[in-house]
Write a protein that holds these residues in place. Structure first.
Motif, short mmCIF file in Angstrom:
data_model
loop_
_atom_site.label_atom_id
_atom_site.label_comp_id
_atom_site.label_asym_id
_atom_site.label_seq_id
_atom_site.Cartn_x
_atom_site.Cartn_y
_atom_site.Cartn_z
N GLY A 233 0.84 -1.22 0.05
CA GLY A 233 -0.03 -0.17 -0.02
C GLY A 233 0.93 1.32 0.08
O GLY A 233 0.59 2.22 -0.77
N LEU A 234 1.94 1.20 0.84
CA LEU A 234 2.66 2.40 0.83
C LEU A 234 3.52 2.65 -0.26
O LEU A 234 3.81 3.79 -0.80
CB LEU A 234 3.59 2.41 2.19
N ALA A 235 4.13 1.61 -0.88
CA ALA A 235 4.78 1.65 -1.84
C ALA A 235 4.27 1.61 -3.41
O ALA A 235 4.24 2.47 -4.22
CB ALA A 235 6.07 0.69 -2.03
N GLY A 236 3.41 0.63 -3.71
CA GLY A 236 2.72 0.36 -4.65
C GLY A 236 1.59 1.34 -4.83
O GLY A 236 1.32 1.82 -5.87
N GLY A 468 -5.20 -0.85 -14.28
CA GLY A 468 -4.32 0.43 -14.30
C GLY A 468 -2.90 0.03 -13.84
O GLY A 468 -1.98 0.69 -14.51
N SER A 469 -2.62 -0.97 -13.13
CA SER A 469 -1.29 -1.32 -12.78
C SER A 469 -0.44 -1.74 -13.73
O SER A 469 0.67 -1.69 -13.88
CB SER A 469 -1.47 -2.31 -11.42
N LEU A 470 -1.09 -2.30 -14.77
CA LEU A 470 -0.21 -2.91 -16.03
C LEU A 470 0.07 -1.78 -16.72
O LEU A 470 1.19 -1.78 -17.40
CB LEU A 470 -1.18 -3.62 -16.78
N PHE A 471 -0.33 -0.43 -16.79
CA PHE A 471 0.30 0.67 -17.50
C PHE A 471 0.66 1.69 -16.85
O PHE A 471 1.56 2.53 -17.28
CB PHE A 471 -1.02 0.96 -18.44
N TYR A 472 0.25 2.10 -15.57
CA TYR A 472 0.59 3.13 -14.75
C TYR A 472 2.03 3.20 -14.33
O TYR A 472 2.72 4.40 -14.22
CB TYR A 472 -0.12 3.21 -13.53
N GLY A 473 2.74 2.20 -14.13
CA GLY A 473 4.18 2.11 -13.76
C GLY A 473 4.81 2.77 -14.84
O GLY A 473 5.89 3.74 -14.65
N THR A 474 4.73 2.36 -16.21
CA THR A 474 5.57 2.88 -17.16
C THR A 474 5.41 4.11 -17.41
O THR A 474 5.99 5.03 -17.55
CB THR A 474 5.08 2.03 -18.73
N TYR A 523 3.27 -4.01 -9.81
CA TYR A 523 3.72 -3.69 -11.03
C TYR A 523 3.86 -2.29 -11.13
O TYR A 523 4.70 -1.97 -12.17
CB TYR A 523 2.34 -3.96 -11.81
N ASN A 524 3.48 -1.51 -10.40
CA ASN A 524 3.41 0.06 -10.52
C ASN A 524 4.95 0.38 -10.29
O ASN A 524 5.73 1.29 -10.81
CB ASN A 524 2.56 0.67 -9.81
N VAL A 525 5.54 -0.21 -9.22
CA VAL A 525 6.79 0.02 -8.80
C VAL A 525 7.76 -0.46 -9.77
O VAL A 525 8.80 -0.01 -10.35
CB VAL A 525 7.16 -0.55 -7.47
#
Length: 549
Positions: A233-236, A468-474, A523-525
């Motif tokens: 929660g804090l990192a991702g 969202g997580s599949l794309f947001y990190g990039t 995935y976001n990280v």
């Protein structure tokens, strides 16, 4: 539903849509793209929250607390810090260049290819998510009301398209405030009625919830595969929130529609202050539902439409299981009232076994059976236990939530398509209002198409967050380099962005195949760190070869 409920449902939705159409009927092209600059602080703040608070929030979140615990709240622990960082760094950069979309900033900082690549990632991810935010309430409402799923998808989608096409971003802004207030009011009513119907005091109710494991909030596990932990929660959650609030046009459009920088920041900070308590309150509704159903017998399986699909030859077997369930539930209820927790645990285990047998029977005889029913817990309570009129209001809340989030998404998709693609390749349209409305209409139809083709996932709110997580990190990695690493150029960041996206897809493939165990928030990280690290690597590599990058 009773006639009064239909009247309240249709009347509430008609008022919201009619208000949006009326207030924005004379808008100019610029306001279709970015909204009117003359909106209040509260409109911006509530608009940002409403875009995030889809119907999935109000259907799936209570079901998660009912079936599991309150650990989902950890997903939002990174949000407050993300709001501060976006307000401090992202918003001033966009407003300095009077940007309409976030991706215009990338062309100014890097080059056109990077702008187009990042805008494309947004269009793909948000286009899919827009379909899911229509599909989520449609599948639950169709089952609850006995109406065709495809019909519900089309009705909700066309309502959204109607007022979004008519008023663009401006219509979304003026209606979201009232939609959000309707949503909060409706959930407050539901919570009040649950408290009223639970036959014990609130301290006793929460003691029961605690004894039965529903009040777990913090999970300090270091297992990367655990979905919701303090660390994920804090990192991702921080990385996801940074990307969503700082780079997703559906959010950026809301605060760039403000008159000045301070108003934009207020809207974001408003969201940072109230979003987590709102989600906590919705999870508390799920806990109250759990306690309510300890004293009022619930269905063995909440998705009644799936039960009705069972062949006649297995109905007798299901009826026998329902009798066993009723007897065991009555015994557990009596044990609960006298505080005999050993007996409660024994009967709870029996009820779990009966439910598993019931589901296994359905699974064996119903084609394409959907065994996850947590998204139906709240709507079942609404339909079966609310007074006349309030059923219609709570259904209007669910549909309003779908409308507010989907309209924001469709408007953002149309804006990005027009600003970042149409004007880049064809120049300004001779008839901009018509072009923007046509693009809005096309994205609305695309969202309806995705909804008609969408499969049911384990939990709808998780599906949206996974997408969202599949794309947001990039995307976030590209913006972090743009804002904080001034030496990196367009060639390096484009190659890093492509590589980062491939790495995330590969991790997701390994995860789904069971080769690795990884919570989707990571995935976001992974995406962000991969983009930043490889952008620097490419930059130094090209510099060694005297190629600017």
């Amino acid at each position: 539903m009773q006639p009064l409920d239909w009247f309240v449902l249709v009347g509430t939705l008609a008022l919201i849509v009619g208000y949006g159409v009326y207030k924005t009927r004379l808008r100019v092209a610029g306001e279709l793209l970015s909204g009117s600059k003359h909106v209040s602080l509260w409109t911006i703040g509530l608009g940002i929250m409403a875009t995030q608070a889809s119907a999935i929030t109000f259907l799936s979140t209570p079901g998660q607390a009912y079936a599991e615990d309150m650990g989902f709240i950890q997903f939002y622990f990174g949000l407050p810090l993300a709001v501060i960082l976006v307000s401090a760094f992202f918003v001033p950069a966009y407003r300095k260049m009077s940007a309409i979309t976030a991706y215009q900033f990338l062309e100014q900082r890097f080059d056109r290819k990077t702008r187009l690549f990042t805008a494309a990632l947004f269009l793909v991810s948000r286009g899919l998510a827009a379909g899911i935010t229509i599909f989520a309430p449609a599948i639950v409402l169709s089952a609850a009301l006995g109406l065709s799923l495809n019909l519900m998808v089309i009705v909700i989608g066309l309502i959204v398209v109607l007022y979004t096409v008519s008023g663009g971003s401006a219509a979304v802004a003026v209606t979201q405030k009232w939609q959000m207030l309707t949503i909060l009011g409706g959930m407050g009513i539901a919570a009040y009625l649950l408290v009223d119907k639970i036959p014990v005091s609130m301290p006793e109710a929460y003691d029961i919830a605690g004894q039965m494991g529903k009040l777990h909030i913090i999970n300090t596990s270091m297992e990367m595969g655990t979905r919701y932990t303090l660390w994920s929660g804090l990192a991702g959650g921080l990385f996801l929130s940074l990307s969503y609030l700082g780079t997703d046009q559906s959010q950026v459009q809301r605060y760039l529609g403000a008159e000045n920088l301070s108003t934009s920041r207020f809207g974001l900070l408003f969201n940072g202050v109230f979003k987590v308590p709102m989600q906590f309150g919705i999870l508390c509704v799920g806990v109250l539902l759990f306690v309510f159903y300890q004293f009022t017998q619930p269905p063995i399986f909440f998705n009644e439409s799936e039960v009705k699909r069972a062949p006649i030859e297995v109905q007798a077997e299901l009826s026998e299981l329902e009798k066993f369930h009723a007897n065991s539930f009555a015994a557990k209820r009596e044990a609960l009232l006298i505080g005999d927790w050993a007996a409660v645990d024994a009967h709870k285990e029996t009820l779990t076994q009966i439910r598993e047998s019931y589901i296994a029977t359905l699974e064996a005889h119903v084609p394409n059976f959907q065994r996850k029913d947590t998204d139906y817990v709240f709507i079942t309570f609404v339909l079966n236990f609310l007074p006349k009129g309030l059923v219609g209001l709570l259904l209007a809340v669910i549909i309003s939530a779908a409308m507010s989030s989907t309209a924001g998404e469709v408007s953002a998709l149309a804006t990005t398509t027009y600003v970042d693609y149409y004007t880049v390749f064809k120049g300004e349209s001779q008839r901009p209002k018509r072009t923007i409305r046509l693009l809005t209409f096309m994205w609305g139809l695309a969202a309806i198409g995705v909804a008609l083709a969408a499969p049911l996932f384990e939990n709808l709110i998780q599906l949206v967050n996974v997408l969202g997580s599949l794309f947001y990190g990039t995307i976030l990695g590209i913006f972090l380099v743009a804002l904080f690493i001034k030496s990196v150029g367009g060639k390096s960041i484009l190659m890093a962005g492509i590589l980062g996206q491939l790495v995330v897809f590969f991790c997701h493939y390994l995860n789904t195949m069971g080769i690795i165990s990884l919570g989707y928030l990571w995935y976001n990280v992974i995406g962000s760190v991969t983009v930043v690290a490889t952008a620097l690597a490419f930059h130094f590599w090209f510099r060694r070869g005297t190629v600017y990058g």
